[in-house]
Motif scaffolding. Sequence first.
Motif, PDB file in Angstrom:
ATOM      1  N   THR A   1      87.046 -16.622  37.728  1.00 31.26           N
ATOM      2  CA  THR A   1      87.650 -16.985  36.448  1.00 31.26           C
ATOM      3  C   THR A   1      88.298 -15.761  35.813  1.00 31.26           C
ATOM      4  O   THR A   1      87.671 -14.712  35.701  1.00 31.26           O
ATOM      5  N   LEU A   2      89.557 -15.904  35.435  1.00 35.45           N
ATOM      6  CA  LEU A   2      90.274 -14.851  34.713  1.00 35.45           C
ATOM      7  C   LEU A   2      90.488 -15.311  33.277  1.00 35.45           C
ATOM      8  O   LEU A   2      91.077 -16.376  33.040  1.00 35.45           O
ATOM      9  N   ASN A   3      90.008 -14.541  32.322  1.00 38.75           N
ATOM     10  CA  ASN A   3      90.226 -14.844  30.911  1.00 38.75           C
ATOM     11  C   ASN A   3      91.505 -14.169  30.431  1.00 38.75           C
ATOM     12  O   ASN A   3      91.841 -13.075  30.874  1.00 38.75           O
TER      13      ASN A   3
ATOM     14  N   LEU B   1     102.947 -14.058  24.863  1.00 42.25           N
ATOM     15  CA  LEU B   1     102.471 -13.164  25.921  1.00 42.25           C
ATOM     16  C   LEU B   1     101.049 -13.531  26.303  1.00 42.25           C
ATOM     17  O   LEU B   1     100.195 -13.699  25.431  1.00 42.25           O
ATOM     18  N   ALA B   2     100.798 -13.644  27.591  1.00 46.46           N
ATOM     19  CA  ALA B   2      99.438 -13.780  28.104  1.00 46.46           C
ATOM     20  C   ALA B   2      98.953 -12.411  28.558  1.00 46.46           C
ATOM     21  O   ALA B   2      99.623 -11.742  29.346  1.00 46.46           O
ATOM     22  N   VAL B   3      97.800 -11.988  28.036  1.00 49.71           N
ATOM     23  CA  VAL B   3      97.238 -10.672  28.341  1.00 49.71           C
ATOM     24  C   VAL B   3      95.942 -10.867  29.117  1.00 49.71           C
ATOM     25  O   VAL B   3      94.962 -11.393  28.576  1.00 49.71           O
ATOM     26  N   PHE B   4      95.943 -10.446  30.379  1.00 51.71           N
ATOM     27  CA  PHE B   4      94.783 -10.584  31.251  1.00 51.71           C
ATOM     28  C   PHE B   4      94.077  -9.249  31.411  1.00 51.71           C
ATOM     29  O   PHE B   4      94.721  -8.207  31.527  1.00 51.71           O
ATOM     30  N   GLN B   5      92.762  -9.293  31.429  1.00 51.26           N
ATOM     31  CA  GLN B   5      91.961  -8.138  31.837  1.00 51.26           C
ATOM     32  C   GLN B   5      91.630  -8.349  33.307  1.00 51.26           C
ATOM     33  O   GLN B   5      90.919  -9.291  33.661  1.00 51.26           O
ATOM     34  N   ALA B   6      92.182  -7.514  34.184  1.00 50.69           N
ATOM     35  CA  ALA B   6      92.047  -7.739  35.623  1.00 50.69           C
ATOM     36  C   ALA B   6      91.520  -6.491  36.311  1.00 50.69           C
ATOM     37  O   ALA B   6      91.796  -5.367  35.882  1.00 50.69           O
ATOM     38  N   ASP B   7      90.780  -6.677  37.402  1.00 48.62           N
ATOM     39  CA  ASP B   7      90.324  -5.512  38.166  1.00 48.62           C
ATOM     40  C   ASP B   7      91.371  -5.161  39.220  1.00 48.62           C
ATOM     41  O   ASP B   7      92.369  -5.859  39.395  1.00 48.62           O
ATOM     42  N   SER B   8      91.153  -4.082  39.927  1.00 49.96           N
ATOM     43  CA  SER B   8      92.147  -3.576  40.870  1.00 49.96           C
ATOM     44  C   SER B   8      92.229  -4.405  42.150  1.00 49.96           C
ATOM     45  O   SER B   8      93.096  -4.150  42.988  1.00 49.96           O
TER      46      SER B   8
END
Length: 305
Positions: free
Chosen positions: A3-5, A22-29
């Motif tokens: 799940t990506l918030n 704008l959609a702003v995602f907190q994502a890992d590498s």
Amino acid sequence: MKTLNYSLVDVFTTKPFGGNQLAVFQADSTLKPDTMQRIARELNLSESVFIRPPSDPEKEVSLRIFTPQVELPMAGHPTIGAAYVLAHKGMIETKEGKNEWIFEEGVGDVPVTVYKDHAQISKVEMEQPLPVFGDKYIETEIVAKLLSLSIRDLDPTMPIQTVSSGVPFLYVPIRSLSSMKKMNFRTDVWEKHFSGNPHTKHIFTFTTETEEPTSTVHSRMFAPAMGISEDPATGAASGPLGAYLVKYGAIPPTDHKTYFIRSEQGLEMGRPSYIDITIMKEGSEIKEVKIGGKSTMIGSGQIFL
């Protein structure tokens, strides 16, 4: 299932349903670029931005920015919006007053300044790479046809010219606000004459006649190559716009070396946007370009992978 918030933000506005979404995602590498591109296409906003860990621990974050069609090396409203979310949610400690951060983007390091006033994020500003002026476009009849205008609607006192701070835009000066409002972008003309050239495929139009008395310039931007028929606010184009206006003497300086410009955009789309541009000039040389504005949180969501 992963799940990506994400946060949904309206950028370059103080009111919900204005500005640029704008959609702003907190994502890992580990999130791959093709997956980010598919997510951006699924949401179909002008841009989606993915906040990732920086490669240099001295920097705050790294940003990957996607339109529905392509990844961008730099963009204004995703940079401003991402900084707003990071500050608003306390993801980066933000003190009262001025906070200076560095974001990693495709063009390199991007300085960002976040202003906090009485626990509120009052403004975010970014410094852009110095604009590079490219070729002038002399086929005025074709440009007029592209916009469903006559040659008389084009402003002959300034050139039609490409300028870039990482993403090239073709700047088209228009005589009047009424001409801006009757403009109708013709995709068939764009496909035939503009789409094949990376320096002319994003079209930015403007006039120094404005609706708001506090504005300096009225703008519209068309980018079919990005999957954007029309953009309500274009930060990446606004720094070069300011440099263009200064270079060709379209606006007076605020003082002997500083120009403060406000671009109104998105009014024809029902999404009023206001982008503040600051140009620092020494002699005949432009030394610094900044853009900034306000943002507002409008919602949140989840993507299931």
